[in-house]
Write a protein that holds these residues in place. Structure first.
Motif, short mmCIF file in Angstrom:
data_model
loop_
_atom_site.label_atom_id
_atom_site.label_comp_id
_atom_site.label_asym_id
_atom_site.label_seq_id
_atom_site.Cartn_x
_atom_site.Cartn_y
_atom_site.Cartn_z
N ARG A 1 0.83 -1.20 0.00
CA ARG A 1 0.00 0.00 0.00
C ARG A 1 0.87 1.25 0.00
NH1 ARG A 1 -2.48 3.77 3.00
NH2 ARG A 1 -1.45 3.29 4.95
N GLN A 2 1.89 1.28 0.86
CA GLN A 2 2.80 2.42 0.92
C GLN A 2 3.57 2.60 -0.39
OE1 GLN A 2 3.05 4.80 3.20
NE2 GLN A 2 1.38 3.84 4.32
N PHE A 3 3.97 1.48 -0.98
CA PHE A 3 4.68 1.53 -2.26
C PHE A 3 3.78 2.13 -3.34
CE2 PHE A 3 5.56 -0.45 -6.38
CZ PHE A 3 6.85 -0.01 -6.59
N LYS A 4 2.53 1.71 -3.39
CA LYS A 4 1.60 2.24 -4.38
C LYS A 4 1.37 3.74 -4.18
CE LYS A 4 -1.07 -1.95 -5.32
NZ LYS A 4 -2.42 -2.56 -5.24
N ILE A 5 1.22 4.15 -2.94
CA ILE A 5 1.03 5.57 -2.64
C ILE A 5 2.25 6.37 -3.08
CG2 ILE A 5 0.86 7.26 -0.77
CD1 ILE A 5 -0.92 5.17 0.71
N GLN A 6 3.43 5.90 -2.74
CA GLN A 6 4.66 6.61 -3.10
C GLN A 6 4.84 6.65 -4.61
OE1 GLN A 6 6.48 8.37 -0.81
NE2 GLN A 6 7.26 9.25 -2.70
N THR A 7 4.49 5.56 -5.29
CA THR A 7 4.60 5.53 -6.75
C THR A 7 3.67 6.56 -7.37
OG1 THR A 7 5.21 3.19 -6.73
CG2 THR A 7 4.32 4.07 -8.79
N ARG A 8 2.44 6.66 -6.88
CA ARG A 8 1.50 7.66 -7.39
C ARG A 8 2.01 9.07 -7.15
NH1 ARG A 8 -4.01 4.82 -5.24
NH2 ARG A 8 -4.03 3.15 -6.78
N ILE A 9 2.55 9.32 -5.98
CA ILE A 9 3.10 10.65 -5.67
C ILE A 9 4.26 10.98 -6.61
CG2 ILE A 9 4.41 11.96 -3.94
CD1 ILE A 9 2.65 10.51 -1.80
N ASN A 10 5.16 10.02 -6.80
CA ASN A 10 6.30 10.23 -7.70
C ASN A 10 5.84 10.49 -9.13
OD1 ASN A 10 8.03 9.85 -5.54
ND2 ASN A 10 8.50 7.73 -6.07
N ASN A 11 4.87 9.71 -9.59
CA ASN A 11 4.36 9.90 -10.95
C ASN A 11 3.71 11.27 -11.11
OD1 ASN A 11 5.23 7.34 -11.62
ND2 ASN A 11 3.21 6.40 -11.45
N GLU A 12 2.91 11.67 -10.13
CA GLU A 12 2.25 12.98 -10.17
C GLU A 12 3.28 14.10 -10.16
OE1 GLU A 12 -0.88 15.64 -10.44
OE2 GLU A 12 -0.97 13.46 -10.58
N THR A 13 4.30 13.98 -9.36
CA THR A 13 5.36 14.98 -9.30
C THR A 13 6.06 15.10 -10.65
OG1 THR A 13 5.70 14.55 -6.95
CG2 THR A 13 7.50 15.64 -8.12
N TYR A 14 6.35 13.97 -11.25
CA TYR A 14 7.02 13.97 -12.55
C TYR A 14 6.13 14.62 -13.61
CZ TYR A 14 9.30 12.43 -16.81
OH TYR A 14 9.91 12.42 -18.02
N LEU A 15 4.85 14.25 -13.65
CA LEU A 15 3.95 14.80 -14.66
C LEU A 15 3.74 16.29 -14.48
CD1 LEU A 15 1.37 11.89 -14.93
CD2 LEU A 15 3.11 12.56 -16.61
N ARG A 16 3.72 16.77 -13.24
CA ARG A 16 3.59 18.21 -13.00
C ARG A 16 4.85 18.95 -13.44
NH1 ARG A 16 -0.44 19.86 -8.63
NH2 ARG A 16 -1.70 17.97 -8.39
N ALA A 17 5.99 18.32 -13.32
CA ALA A 17 7.25 18.94 -13.72
C ALA A 17 7.44 18.89 -15.24
CB ALA A 17 8.43 18.25 -13.03
N HIS A 18 6.69 18.04 -15.92
CA HIS A 18 6.83 17.86 -17.37
C HIS A 18 5.46 17.94 -18.05
CE1 HIS A 18 11.04 16.74 -17.01
NE2 HIS A 18 10.68 16.06 -15.93
N PRO A 19 4.89 19.14 -18.15
CA PRO A 19 3.57 19.28 -18.76
C PRO A 19 3.54 18.89 -20.24
CG PRO A 19 4.54 21.43 -18.35
CD PRO A 19 5.44 20.42 -17.71
N GLU A 20 4.70 18.81 -20.86
CA GLU A 20 4.74 18.41 -22.27
C GLU A 20 4.25 16.98 -22.48
OE1 GLU A 20 8.95 17.65 -20.68
OE2 GLU A 20 7.38 19.14 -20.37
#
Length: 91
Positions: free
Chosen positions: A26-45
């Motif tokens: 569960r913690q791994f899934k949460i952290q993965t979602r946070i990391n993915n969201e952070t990456y996508l926000r940093a790369h709007p392209e």
């Protein structure tokens, strides 16, 4: 044995995990979602590239989507390609 691995990947049965393993998962899934969201926000392209692909896909409606995707994404690096020209407002 290969069938068991494939089946487990398609239908993971979380109930066979211990409580501790379930919590780690569960913690791994949460952290993965946070990391993915952070990456996508940093790369709007990324949103622009995927939106562009979907627009072209729905307009052209190719029978072979994989081939269309390969052609579409390989054309991104070729400025003489029509997809790149369309993106830049040229025809």
């Amino acid at each position: 044995m290969g069938e068991v691995v494939e089946d487990a990947q398609k239908n993971p049965n979380v109930s066979i995990l211990t409580t501790e393993q379930q919590e780690k998962l569960r913690q791994f899934k949460i952290q993965t979602r946070i990391n993915n969201e952070t990456y996508l926000r940093a790369h709007p392209e990324v949103d622009e590239i995927i939106g562009d692909f979907l627009r072209h896909l729905l307009v052209k409606k190719p029978s072979d989507i994989r081939e269309f995707a390969a052609d579409h994404f390989s054309s991104l690096s070729d400025p003489s390609n029509s997809v790149s020209k369309e993106r830049n407002g040229q025809q």
